[in-house]
Design an enzyme around this catalytic site. Structure first.
Site: not given
Length: 271
Positions: A2-3
């Site tokens: 996840p960014e």
């Protein structure tokens, strides 16, 4: 992993269902995350109202009446909103049970995520106080990049992924923004002009905003007890497209490795 856009998508997805609600209890099935979940955390947070839900870098900050929860998704973490009586599955490590009957369930196969408690201002926490500017903030612009890159020989993509200089750009978005700005990822940061940094800062903001908007179309998936949060899908120009023709000039996209991470660029469009 996840960014920033995924974390912001998660924040927007769960906020309407958690803001103003009280924490009935926190159920910790597996405390051995990146840092051990404090045995005292459930008692400290129980009964408190969730007053605000913020994001700083990749951390979600649940501001309660007396203290805050800091949640990081790590490399493989996901959040789901679902009825609290639905049976957990593998890697469902934490339930934050709300007075609405829903629970916020944290699943993390690799256990690199974290759930921490602080009674102080969360922005002064040791994990947050040294963080660099957000790429979506006004202070992040071409002038800022020019200043932090001056005299540096490090490759520009590595500079963008240095969390002491800017937080949350991430591998995918660094590659995509450099493509849009026409800059090769291997170029020394100190040899890039102010005008090029203006274009790069704008490209970073553009690609992140697009990713966040795309994520907004799948927020309903946060209520799917059988699935995972619906992270956005978007047409990427270079990332993950090694050997494929560039969407602009048709030359093959190249894949290289920088600091152990895959980097993609177009030899025709980026100089």
């Amino acid at each position: 992993m996840p960014e920033l856009p995924e974390v912001e998508t998660a924040r927007r997805g769960i906020a309407p269902s958690v803001l103003g609600r009280r924490l009935e209890r926190i159920l910790v099935r597996e405390p051995r995350l990146r840092w051990p979940v404090s045995a005292a955390l459930p008692q400290l947070a129980a009964g408190q109202q969730i007053c605000d839900l913020r994001r700083r870098a990749k951390y979600l900050i649940f501001d309660l009446e007396r203290g805050s929860l800091l949640l990081h998704l790590g490399m493989s973490g996901t959040l789901r909103l679902l009825p609290h009586d639905i049976a957990p599955v593998a890697h469902d490590h934490v339930d934050i049970v709300l007075d609405s009957g829903l629970c916020l369930r944290f699943n993390d196969p690799r256990r690199f995520g974290s759930l921490l408690w602080t009674a102080e201002d969360p922005l002064t926490h040791t994990l947050l106080r040294q963080l660099a500017p957000e790429p979506l903030d006004e202070v992040f612009d071409g002038a800022y990049l020019t200043r932090v890159a001056k005299g540096r020989r490090v490759a520009i993509k590595q500079l963008l992924m240095n969390s002491r200089l800017v937080v949350g750009v991430g591998n995918i978005y660094a590659s995509e923004a450099l493509f849009r700005a026409g800059i090769r990822p291997l170029r020394a940061a100190g040899r890039i002009t102010h005008a090029q940094f203006d274009a790069l800062a704008a490209a970073i903001k553009e690609v992140l905003h697009e990713a966040i908007r795309a994520g907004g179309t799948t927020l309903r998936d946060f209520f799917d007890p059988e699935g995972l949060p619906g992270y956005f899908k978007q047409a990427l120009y270079v990332y993950g497209r090694g050997g494929e023709p560039c969407r602009i000039c048709k030359k093959p996209i190249r894949q290289i490795v920088q600091s152990g991470r895959s980097t993609y660029f177009c030899p025709g469009c980026q100089h």
